[in-house]
Design an enzyme around this catalytic site. Sequence first.
Site, PDB file in Angstrom:
ATOM      1  N   SER A 252       0.839  -1.191   0.000  1.00 52.75           N
ATOM      2  CA  SER A 252       0.000   0.000   0.000  1.00 52.75           C
ATOM      3  C   SER A 252       0.873   1.239   0.000  1.00 52.75           C
ATOM      4  O   SER A 252       2.097   1.164  -0.178  1.00 52.75           O
ATOM      5  CB  SER A 252      -0.907   0.003   1.235  1.00 52.75           C
ATOM      6  OG  SER A 252      -0.125   0.107   2.423  1.00 52.75           O
ATOM      7  N   LYS A 253       0.250   2.387   0.224  1.00 52.55           N
ATOM      8  CA  LYS A 253       0.982   3.652   0.190  1.00 52.55           C
ATOM      9  C   LYS A 253       2.104   3.695   1.223  1.00 52.55           C
ATOM     10  O   LYS A 253       3.130   4.330   1.008  1.00 52.55           O
ATOM     11  CB  LYS A 253       0.016   4.816   0.411  1.00 52.55           C
ATOM     12  CG  LYS A 253      -0.933   5.051  -0.755  1.00 52.55           C
ATOM     13  CD  LYS A 253      -1.821   6.250  -0.495  1.00 52.55           C
ATOM     14  CE  LYS A 253      -2.772   6.480  -1.668  1.00 52.55           C
ATOM     15  NZ  LYS A 253      -3.657   7.642  -1.421  1.00 52.55           N
ATOM     16  N   ARG A 254       1.882   3.030   2.349  1.00 53.45           N
ATOM     17  CA  ARG A 254       2.918   3.087   3.390  1.00 53.45           C
ATOM     18  C   ARG A 254       4.196   2.361   2.960  1.00 53.45           C
ATOM     19  O   ARG A 254       5.250   2.559   3.558  1.00 53.45           O
ATOM     20  CB  ARG A 254       2.400   2.481   4.700  1.00 53.45           C
ATOM     21  CG  ARG A 254       2.155   0.985   4.662  1.00 53.45           C
ATOM     22  CD  ARG A 254       1.695   0.451   6.012  1.00 53.45           C
ATOM     23  NE  ARG A 254       1.413  -0.963   5.954  1.00 53.45           N
ATOM     24  CZ  ARG A 254       0.259  -1.470   5.552  1.00 53.45           C
ATOM     25  NH1 ARG A 254      -0.720  -0.661   5.175  1.00 53.45           N
ATOM     26  NH2 ARG A 254       0.058  -2.773   5.519  1.00 53.45           N
ATOM     27  N   HIS A 255       4.098   1.508   1.935  1.00 49.98           N
ATOM     28  CA  HIS A 255       5.287   0.841   1.400  1.00 49.98           C
ATOM     29  C   HIS A 255       5.863   1.620   0.210  1.00 49.98           C
ATOM     30  O   HIS A 255       6.794   1.159  -0.442  1.00 49.98           O
ATOM     31  CB  HIS A 255       4.943  -0.579   0.938  1.00 49.98           C
ATOM     32  CG  HIS A 255       4.400  -1.450   2.026  1.00 49.98           C
ATOM     33  ND1 HIS A 255       3.051  -1.704   2.163  1.00 49.98           N
ATOM     34  CD2 HIS A 255       5.010  -2.101   3.042  1.00 49.98           C
ATOM     35  CE1 HIS A 255       2.865  -2.497   3.210  1.00 49.98           C
ATOM     36  NE2 HIS A 255       4.038  -2.746   3.758  1.00 49.98           N
ATOM     37  N   GLY A 256       5.271   2.762  -0.088  1.00 48.15           N
ATOM     38  CA  GLY A 256       5.732   3.547  -1.220  1.00 48.15           C
ATOM     39  C   GLY A 256       5.075   3.165  -2.526  1.00 48.15           C
ATOM     40  O   GLY A 256       5.490   3.613  -3.596  1.00 48.15           O
TER      41      GLY A 256
END
Length: 486
Positions: A252-256
């Site tokens: 997701s976004k938290r993984h870039g």
Amino acid sequence: MKFEPKYVFNINPDVKVRTRFAPSPTGFLHLGGARTALYSWLYARHNQGEFVLRIEDTDLERNSDAATQGILEGMEWLNLSWEHGPYYQTKRFDRYNEVIDQMIEQGLAYRCYCSKERLADLRAKQEENKEKMRYDRHCLAEHQHHADEPHVVRFKNPQEGSVVFEDAIRGRIEISNSELDDLIIRRTDGTPTYNFCVVIDDWDMGITHVVRGEDHINNTPRQINILKALGAPIPTYAHVSMINGEDGKKLSKRHGAVNVMDYRTEGYLPEALINYLVRLGWGHGDQEIFSEEEMIKFFELSGVSHSASTFRMDKLQWLNQHYICHLPKERVAKDLAWQYAQLGVDTSNGPQLESIISMLGERAKTLKEMAEKSRYFFEDFTEFDEASAKKHLKAGALEPLKAVKAKLADISAENWTKESTHQAIQDTATELDVGMGKVGMPLRVAVTGAGQSPSMDVTLEAIGRERVLARIQQAIDFIEAKVAQN
């Protein structure tokens, strides 16, 4: 009246495989979508088939023109070319509504006038009785409403039996029709819904194989039932598992994982990202490095894993460095030039970019890192790296810097080579009776501004005679000013 497809392009009867990638422009092209597109594209290429790009933009509130352009840009950057498209669902509403009206006439779909309040009460009762939540077909029988009153249209889903399909990745999947609702296929505002548009598009576009994420598995039996009702052929479905981050959670976004184009910005080559994505769930023996030709030759849906894959940045970086070093230098130079442009670096006055790649390929994992580390080849500077200057630009460095400058100044511009500059450094160390490092390290900081660079001979040759001499003098002035202050 028989249902007939309306082909949006001339269907070639000799094409046995036609796949599609159908993203929604509610967000940019992310890694999961790019891998799905790649697998779909590879399967078409492996089978000498055709690849269709379709933009599923029926979510009018969440669609974004920027996301649409980002998807197209991402596909082009990854070199995932298409034979047909891009097609846009919002431009095909007349076609969808034509089929829906025909289905109502034939009793395959019906108008539903139930209010939100009635549906909420129905769901509450079913939840209280621990029943499967589904529409009770209240409006299927006779009712006291007219067709021009607000309503939705529902597909009349079969009540008996099961939907069985052979997933090309997961094997046999069976869903009981009792688990499926009478799907809304047209909203109150007259717009058709996603699951219906997909069916008509796949039919009209002659799609033979649908490769998509596992989150669509629940949509597949609904879509198959609509296809059967229309008398349309059923594509082969293949549902790809998700990609997890290294923490085991869905990427997701938290993984870039925001936008594939972010990887271009960060200095990754498309060839490296494609090679990495193809191995996130598929393999051919123990092989890690694949050319595009090899991917097309070996790719089979049967070789795709039905287990989740784990995204590892260190593996992507390793692949990227491999491609930086092994792709033709002129190919890598194009992407490196883009990185310099992003930094505002003018590369017209300096060494060829191919030589930068040769010098720094083993030292940089990304092209962004390479560009940032090599600005000194093209730009002069007025400040030295603080730690490097403190260690190497001290009073004791004055003598070797002045001596090596004198020897380098004796070399003409025509004879300025890595061999001649290396000899000058070596002769200086010999005459001063010091190790090469006593000359080389102050010289490195003087001409690059920092303590790390390729070997000094190739660095000096690339920077050029006049710049080197001016920078050494700048370092001498810097040391003398510091000595004077003390």
